[in-house]
Design an enzyme around this catalytic site. Sequence first.
Site, PDB file in Angstrom:
ATOM      1  N   CYS A  67       0.799  -1.233   0.000  1.00 46.53           N
ATOM      2  CA  CYS A  67       0.000   0.000   0.000  1.00 46.53           C
ATOM      3  C   CYS A  67       0.830   1.281   0.000  1.00 46.53           C
ATOM      4  CB  CYS A  67      -0.976   0.006   1.171  1.00 46.53           C
ATOM      5  SG  CYS A  67      -0.204   0.220   2.798  1.00 46.53           S
ATOM      6  N   CYS A 116      -3.024  -1.945   5.598  1.00 49.64           N
ATOM      7  CA  CYS A 116      -3.554  -2.949   4.669  1.00 49.64           C
ATOM      8  C   CYS A 116      -3.415  -4.390   5.160  1.00 49.64           C
ATOM      9  CB  CYS A 116      -2.891  -2.804   3.302  1.00 49.64           C
ATOM     10  SG  CYS A 116      -1.169  -3.363   3.248  1.00 49.64           S
ATOM     11  N   CYS A 136      12.073  -7.468  12.827  1.00 55.26           N
ATOM     12  CA  CYS A 136      12.693  -8.375  11.877  1.00 55.26           C
ATOM     13  C   CYS A 136      11.731  -8.494  10.688  1.00 55.26           C
ATOM     14  CB  CYS A 136      12.920  -9.714  12.571  1.00 55.26           C
ATOM     15  SG  CYS A 136      13.916 -10.868  11.665  1.00 55.26           S
TER      16      CYS A 136
END
Length: 146
Positions: A67, A116, A136
């Site tokens: 997005c 999103c 991570c």
Amino acid sequence: MNWNDVIKFANNGSPEPPKRIEKTDDEWKSILTVEEYQVARKKGTERAFSGEYCEAHEAGQYACRCCDTTLFDSTLKFDSSSGWPSFTEPFENNVIKYEKDESFGMVRVEVLCNICDAHLGHVFPDGPEPTGLRYCINSASIKLKH
């Protein structure tokens, strides 16, 4: 942001996102590669040390591959020797969603794009100061914007 904040969000709900973007699976498939779709939309993981941003050191901001929301800044990236790009904190607190992940017989905190719901990776309490956090992140879920 510290580990206690992360646990609170994972257990009680994440910060309110600034906006929401929702698409169908077919719409996501039309804009992502097969690997990006598998990692970001199906909660996959790229192999350690294989992602394009694992060893990247260019200045810029890392955005959600799905997005385009800015998620991390390169100034907060560090070499964790984990095999994935690692960051000490998000660009803004409300762009990351935190969910308890009990898969594979472990309890971890999954991080997703709060806009999103793209799977990004996990956060751990073994990062450097000042936050002590290590986000991570899969390279397949992010893109560097200069």
